[in-house]
Design an enzyme around this catalytic site. Structure first.
Site, mmCIF file in Angstrom:
data_model
loop_
_atom_site.group_PDB
_atom_site.id
_atom_site.type_symbol
_atom_site.label_atom_id
_atom_site.label_comp_id
_atom_site.label_asym_id
_atom_site.label_seq_id
_atom_site.Cartn_x
_atom_site.Cartn_y
_atom_site.Cartn_z
ATOM 1 N N GLU A 86 -2.184 -3.948 -2.323
ATOM 2 C CA GLU A 86 -1.798 -4.752 -0.788
ATOM 3 C C GLU A 86 -0.544 -4.340 -0.249
ATOM 4 O O GLU A 86 0.365 -4.191 -0.882
ATOM 5 C CB GLU A 86 -1.869 -6.275 -1.387
ATOM 6 C CG GLU A 86 -1.651 -6.969 -0.020
ATOM 7 C CD GLU A 86 -1.486 -8.377 -0.361
ATOM 8 O OE1 GLU A 86 -2.531 -9.358 -0.394
ATOM 9 O OE2 GLU A 86 -0.326 -8.899 -0.363
ATOM 10 N N TYR A 104 -1.276 -6.168 7.889
ATOM 11 C CA TYR A 104 -1.852 -6.471 6.646
ATOM 12 C C TYR A 104 -2.877 -5.325 6.340
ATOM 13 O O TYR A 104 -3.825 -5.286 6.994
ATOM 14 C CB TYR A 104 -2.245 -7.764 6.407
ATOM 15 C CG TYR A 104 -2.801 -8.339 5.128
ATOM 16 C CD1 TYR A 104 -2.126 -8.896 3.974
ATOM 17 C CD2 TYR A 104 -4.151 -7.659 4.650
ATOM 18 C CE1 TYR A 104 -2.772 -9.032 2.724
ATOM 19 C CE2 TYR A 104 -4.617 -8.051 3.588
ATOM 20 C CZ TYR A 104 -4.034 -8.654 2.455
ATOM 21 O OH TYR A 104 -4.418 -8.863 1.250
#
Ligand code: GDP
Ligand code: MN
Length: 381
Positions: A193, A109
């Site tokens: 993101e 992530y």
């Protein structure tokens, strides 16, 4: 009707995955090869395993079944049509992204967002990304970036170490991080993101997903973003060009007010009484008759079933606004109930002018909201 998530009103433009990936590509973040499809007829017979991904604004598509795999042409067509018939978190799937299926070894992530507690952009990394990322407490790393200094090379190196990458992969992550930073900074993003950032079996780092949120208030600096991301309706684009804040919602009462706060308070007041705002139109501080006219003209084309104009005049002169309303109404054949709440400088004069034209004018917001909802019910449509 457009069903826009309410967070839009907080001033951000949340892009769908395909739009985010377009930006990734432009700034140099590697993405899988793929294409968009609106029907199963648009499926290109695959030469390798593919993944079919629902294009909706809500997250958690994986868990909702909106991410599926297909290998043969027949499978791909069936999967595309299955996903296109889905509704995820209230949003109908109208488009899918068909991409090469990555052979994923590990999922990371990586994001950049604004850390409001210190007023600086913040890089957040989680070594085990993917769909369970929220459960990965304690295995995260963060770095702040001072905008005057920019992204420093040591951050990319540290990120490579944090993800336990070899030197080749570490070079890739450094390049991805600096591309992501340039995207965040140059496009005035609130969030970029990548989850998951995939490490493939053959050692490539690829953004398998993309989440990008642009700051609505900075969009004037990115005219190309306004037109290329179709989240905006044609009427919203038109409003942008004349400098009006205009947002289409999913109700049937058009609301024009001066100031974003007042516009939202008006929508709330309607909602409390069971009414549903369908258009949010903020006049700002203007009493320019031409702007009022343009605003009503836009509204008259948005299929509203009733219109509520709420003017709290401070700098704005109520009689000027009234004049604009009267003139436009004559030109536009606005044949839906129209209620005006008008308060402030020259309010009596304004109310008289409107009443003389047969427009209901009130000074109290509660009464005005009741009146417009009542008008809607009586018109029985
Ligand atoms: P989200 O659930 O809306 O965040 O959708 P994602 O695009 O992040 O996909 C969810 C999950 O599907 C990922 O975490 C992966 O595990 C899996 N996934 C997505 N694309 C691929 C792919 O190309 N190959 C493989 N093996 N898994 C994928
Ligand atoms: Mn994801």
């Amino acid at each position: 009707m457009i069903n826009r998530p309410n967070e839009y009103l907080t001033g951000s433009l949340k892009l769908i995955e395909a739009e985010g990936k377009q930006l990734f590509k432009r700034f140099g973040v590697p993405i899988p090869v793929g294409y968009l499809a609106k029907s199963s007829e648009e499926v290109i017979p695959p030469t390798r395993p593919m993944v079919v991904k629902a294009q909706v604004r809500s997250g958690g598509r994986g868990k909702a079944g909106g991410i599926r795999f297909a290998s043969t042409a027949e499978q791909a067509r069936k999967t595309v049509s299955d996903v296109l018939s889905m509704t995820i978190a209230g949003e109908a799937v109208k488009e899918v992204l068909v991409e090469e299926r990555l052979n994923i070894l590990r999922e990371f992530y990586l994001s950049i967002s604004m850390d409001r507690s210190v007023g600086l952009p913040m890089i957040l990394a989680v070594a085990q990304g993917g769909m369970e990322v929220e459960e990965q407490e304690g295995k995260t790393a963060t770095w702040h970036v001072h905008p005057f200094v920019g992204l420093q090379p040591h951050v990319g190196l540290e990120l490579g170490t944090f993800f336990v990458l070899n030197s080749d992969q570490s070079a890739q992550i450094q390049s991805i991080l600096s591309a992501l930073w340039r995207l965040f900074w140059e496009m005035d993003c609130e969030l970029v993101e990548i989850n998951p950032l995939a490490l493939t079996v053959d050692g490539r780092l690829v953004a398998a997903d993309a989440k990008v949120t642009l700051d609505d208030d900075a969009l004037f600096r990115h005219p190309e973003a306004i037109t290329s991301f179709p989240e905006r309706t044609p009427l919203e684009l038109e409003a942008d060009r004349i400098g009006l804040t205009f947002v289409q919602l999913d109700g049937d009462i058009g609301v024009i007010a001066n100031g974003a706060g007042l516009t939202m308070a008006t929508l709330d007041n309607l909602a409390i009484r069971g009414g549903r705002g369908g258009v949010f139109l903020d006049l700002g501080g203007t009493d320019d008759e031409k702007v009022v006219e343009a605003a009503l003209a836009l509204l008259s084309r948005s299929n509203m079933r009733a219109v509520l104009v709420n003017i709290f005049g401070g700098i704005t002169r109520c009689d000027t606004v009234a004049e604009g309303i009267i003139r436009t109404r004559a030109k536009l054949t606005l044949d839906v109930p129209l209620v005006v709440r008008i308060k402030g400088v020259n309010e009596e004069k304004a109310a008289e002018m409107l009443a003389a034209e047969g427009v209901q004018a009130l000074h109290d917001l509660d009464e005005a909201c009741q009146a417009v909802i009542g008008g809607l019910r009586r018109s029985g449509r």
